[in-house]
Design an enzyme around this catalytic site. Structure first.
Site, PDB file in Angstrom:
ATOM      1  N   ARG A  46       1.335  -1.220  -0.224  1.00  0.00           N
ATOM      2  CA  ARG A  46       0.259  -0.011   0.129  1.00  0.00           C
ATOM      3  C   ARG A  46       0.297   1.245   0.010  1.00  0.00           C
ATOM      4  O   ARG A  46       0.702   2.239  -0.585  1.00  0.00           O
ATOM      5  CB  ARG A  46      -0.919   0.263   1.118  1.00  0.00           C
ATOM      6  CG  ARG A  46      -1.310   1.791   1.157  1.00  0.00           C
ATOM      7  CD  ARG A  46      -3.222   1.740   2.167  1.00  0.00           C
ATOM      8  NE  ARG A  46      -2.975   0.548   3.215  1.00  0.00           N
ATOM      9  CZ  ARG A  46      -1.796   0.656   4.272  1.00  0.00           C
ATOM     10  NH1 ARG A  46      -1.294   1.405   4.511  1.00  0.00           N
ATOM     11  NH2 ARG A  46      -2.104  -0.775   5.485  1.00  0.00           N
ATOM     12  N   TYR A  98     -16.944  17.275 -14.679  1.00  0.00           N
ATOM     13  CA  TYR A  98     -17.353  15.127 -14.807  1.00  0.00           C
ATOM     14  C   TYR A  98     -18.646  15.153 -13.601  1.00  0.00           C
ATOM     15  O   TYR A  98     -18.050  15.504 -12.297  1.00  0.00           O
ATOM     16  CB  TYR A  98     -16.731  15.334 -14.848  1.00  0.00           C
ATOM     17  CG  TYR A  98     -16.635  14.050 -14.557  1.00  0.00           C
ATOM     18  CD1 TYR A  98     -16.418  12.192 -15.284  1.00  0.00           C
ATOM     19  CD2 TYR A  98     -16.087  12.821 -13.374  1.00  0.00           C
ATOM     20  CE1 TYR A  98     -16.857  11.260 -15.630  1.00  0.00           C
ATOM     21  CE2 TYR A  98     -16.969  11.647 -13.336  1.00  0.00           C
ATOM     22  CZ  TYR A  98     -17.047  10.633 -15.131  1.00  0.00           C
ATOM     23  OH  TYR A  98     -17.006   8.809 -14.552  1.00  0.00           O
ATOM     24  N   LYS A 195      -8.778   6.848 -19.747  1.00  0.00           N
ATOM     25  CA  LYS A 195      -9.540   7.394 -20.736  1.00  0.00           C
ATOM     26  C   LYS A 195      -8.192   7.916 -21.333  1.00  0.00           C
ATOM     27  O   LYS A 195      -7.599   6.555 -21.630  1.00  0.00           O
ATOM     28  CB  LYS A 195      -9.981   9.159 -20.435  1.00  0.00           C
ATOM     29  CG  LYS A 195     -11.398   9.370 -19.259  1.00  0.00           C
ATOM     30  CD  LYS A 195     -11.786   8.201 -19.724  1.00  0.00           C
ATOM     31  CE  LYS A 195     -12.978   8.122 -18.330  1.00  0.00           C
ATOM     32  NZ  LYS A 195     -13.719   9.157 -17.763  1.00  0.00           N
TER      33      LYS A 195
HETATM   34  C1  LIG Z   1     -13.553   9.889 -15.761  1.00  0.00           C
HETATM   35  C2  LIG Z   1     -13.486  11.258 -15.564  1.00  0.00           C
HETATM   36  C3  LIG Z   1     -13.470  11.504 -14.368  1.00  0.00           C
HETATM   37  C4  LIG Z   1     -13.469  10.262 -13.102  1.00  0.00           C
HETATM   38  O1  LIG Z   1     -12.578   9.487 -13.445  1.00  0.00           O
HETATM   39  P1  LIG Z   1     -12.389   7.478 -12.793  1.00  0.00           P
HETATM   40  O2  LIG Z   1     -11.572   7.122 -13.747  1.00  0.00           O
HETATM   41  O3  LIG Z   1     -13.689   6.528 -14.141  1.00  0.00           O
HETATM   42  O4  LIG Z   1     -12.866   7.838 -12.139  1.00  0.00           O
HETATM   43  C5  LIG Z   1     -13.116  12.649 -14.096  1.00  0.00           C
HETATM   44  N1  LIG Z   1     -12.868  13.655 -14.869  1.00  0.00           N
HETATM   45  C6  LIG Z   1     -13.435  13.267 -15.943  1.00  0.00           C
HETATM   46  C7  LIG Z   1     -13.489  14.157 -16.790  1.00  0.00           C
HETATM   47  C8  LIG Z   1     -13.381  12.426 -16.162  1.00  0.00           C
HETATM   48  O5  LIG Z   1     -14.006  11.583 -17.414  1.00  0.00           O
END
Ligand SMILES: *Cc1c(COP(=O)(O)O)cnc(C)c1O
Length: 379
Positions: A46, A98, A195
C-alpha cells in the site's frame, strides 16, 4: 526530452534484478527485510510498489511535473486532493464538471463542511467575483464535458495566485500530449488515466501531479494513510498505454477534425461543439494552451428531440454506445439519457445540454469508415 521520447522513456528503467526492459508487475503485498527496518525502499505494497513507483515517475514526467501520485481511479485521486482541506474552506469549480466529481463534492464533501461554488469560468472574470477570504482552491476542467467549453488556465492561475489559492486542473479530456497545465501555472494536475492515458478501455486509474514538494508530501501521506492505491497490474497497463499516447492522440486529432467538419455541413445537424472551429467562442485560448484540438466533440440535431437522438445512437455500427472516452475505439453517447440523466430537464437545457445533444469520443479507426458510419446513422 520531447513528448514522444518522454512518454516512452521517462521515469522507467530496466529491472535491476533481471534487465527486463518492461517494468515487471510486482504482484506482491510485502517485501522481505534483511532485518527490522533494513530494506530496499519497499516495505508494504500500500505504501510503495515498484511498478507503481515507475508509473508515478512516468506520469509526472508526462506532465512536466516532479511528483506523481497514483490512485485506483480518477475519483479516488480527486477525493484524496479534497482531503487537503478543512471544514469552512471554499472551493470554486467549473459549473459543467464531470458528473462524478460534482457528486463527490456535493454528496460526500459538502456534508463534511467544504463549501463549493459552481460557476461559468469560460469568462475568467467570473472567478474574481466568487472569491472570498476562505477560498482555498480553484478546480477546473478544460475542455469541458460535453459542451467543449474552453477555460483560460493561465488567467485562472493568476487569479488563484493573487488569492493565495491552489489551482487544480482536471486534464483528462486534453491528455498530457495536448495540454500541460503545470506549465501554465497550475499547482496540481489530475487525470482520469482510465481515458486517454490508458487509451484501450481496459483499466480504471487516476493520478495527481505537482511540482510542489509540500503538497506532494501531503498527498503521498494521504495515499498511504487512506489507501485508495492501484494494483500493480493496472500500473503495468498504464505504463504500456502511456508509451503510445502521442501516436494515438495525433490520430484522434486528425479524425476529430475530419468528423467535426463532416458533421458541420450535414443537413440534419444544427450545431457542432468542437474547440478547433475558428468561430468557437474560446478558440483563441484553445489555440494558445493546447497543441491541437482533440477527438472529443458533441453535436445537436435540427430535430431537437430525444427520439431523434436515440435513432442516431441505435443506428451506428462502428461507434459503440457507451460511457467513457479516450480509447482507441470510437464511442457515442447521449448525455440527456446517460451521463447527465440525473439533472432535471429544465436545468440541463438551461446549461446548454439540449435533448438531441450527442457526444462523440472519436477513436483512431479509419476516418472514412467513421464518417460513413455517422452518415448512415444520421440518414
Ligand atoms: C472519467 C472522468 C473522471 C473520473 O475518473 P474515473 O477514473 O472514472 O474515476 C474525472 N474527470 C473526467 C473529466 C472524466 O472523464
Amino acid at each position: 526530452m520531447k513528448p514522444a521520447t518522454k512518454f516512452i522513456h521517462a521515469g522507467v528503467h530496466p529491472d535491476p534484478s533481471t534487465g527486463a526492459i518492461m517494468t515487471p508487475i510486482y504482484q506482491t503485498s510485502t517485501f522481505v527485510q534483511e532485518g527490522p527496518g533494513k530494506h530496499k525502499g519497499y516495505e508494504y505494497a500500500r505504501t510503495q510498489n515498484p511498478t507503481r513507483t515507475q508509473l508515478q515517475d512516468a506520469l509526472a514526467a508526462a506532465e512536466n511535473g516532479k511528483y506523481g501520485i497514483s490512485f485506483g481511479s480518477g475519483l479516488a485521486a480527486t477525493d484524496t486532493l479534497l482531503k487537503l482541506f478543512k471544514p469552512g474552506d471554499e472551493i470554486i469549480c467549473t459549473n459543467d464538471l464531470y458528473g462524478g466529481t460534482y457528486r463527490l463534492m456535493k454528496k460526500i464533501w459538502e456534508p463534511f463542511g467544504l463549501k463549493f461554488h459552481f460557476i461559468d469560468m469560460s469568462n475568467a472574470d467570473n472567478i474574481t467575483a466568487a472569491l472570498t477570504p476562505a477560498t482555498k482552491m480553484i478546480w477546473l476542467e478544460t475542455p469541458t464535458n460535453p459542451l467543449m467549453r474552453i477555460i483560460d488556465i493561465s488567467a485562472c492561475a493568476e487569479i488563484a495566485g493573487n488569492a493565495n489559492a491552489m489551482l487544480a486542473v482536471d486534464n483528462t479530456f486534453a491528455s498530457p500530449f495536448l495540454q500541460n497545465p503545470l506549465d501554465l501555472g497550475a499547482d496540481v494536475v489530475m487525470h482520469s488515466a482510465t481515458k486517454y492515458i490508458g487509451g484501450h478501455s481496459d483499466v480504471v486509474h487516476g493520478c495527481l501531479i505537482t511540482n510542489n514538494k509540500e503538497v506532494a508530501d501531503q498527498l503521498y501521506f494521504l495515499q498511504n494513510a487512506c489507501g485508495a492505491v492501484p494494483g500493480p497490474q493496472d500500473c503495468f497497463l498504464l505504463l504500456r498505454g502511456l508509451k503510445t499516447l502521442h501516436v494515438r492522440m495525433q490520430r484522434h486529432c486528425e479524425n476529430g477534425e475530419k468528423i467535426a467538419h463532416f458533421l458541420r455541413q450535414h443537413p440534419k445537424v444544427a450545431k457542432v461543439h468542437w474547440c478547433g472551429f475558428q468561430d468557437h467562442p474560446n478558440h483563441h485560448i484553445a489555440k494558445t494552451q493546447m497543441k491541437d484540438f482533440g477527438g472529443m466533440m458533441s453535436f445537436e440535431l435540427k430535430d431537437d428531440t430525444v427520439t431523434a437522438a436515440n435513432k442516431v445512437l441505435s443506428s451506428t455500427h462502428i461507434f459503440a454506445c457507451a460511457e467513457s472516452l479516450g480509447g482507441v475505439e470510437s464511442l457515442i453517447g447521449h448525455p440527456a439519457s446517460m451521463t447527465h440523466a440525473s439533472i432535471p430537464r429544465e436545468e440541463r437545457i438551461a446549461n446548454g445540454l439540449t435533448d438531441s445533444l450527442i457526444r462523440l469520443s472519436v477513436g483512431i479507426e479509419d476516418a472514412e469508415d467513421l464518417i460513413g458510419d455517422l452518415n448512415q446513422a444520421l440518414g
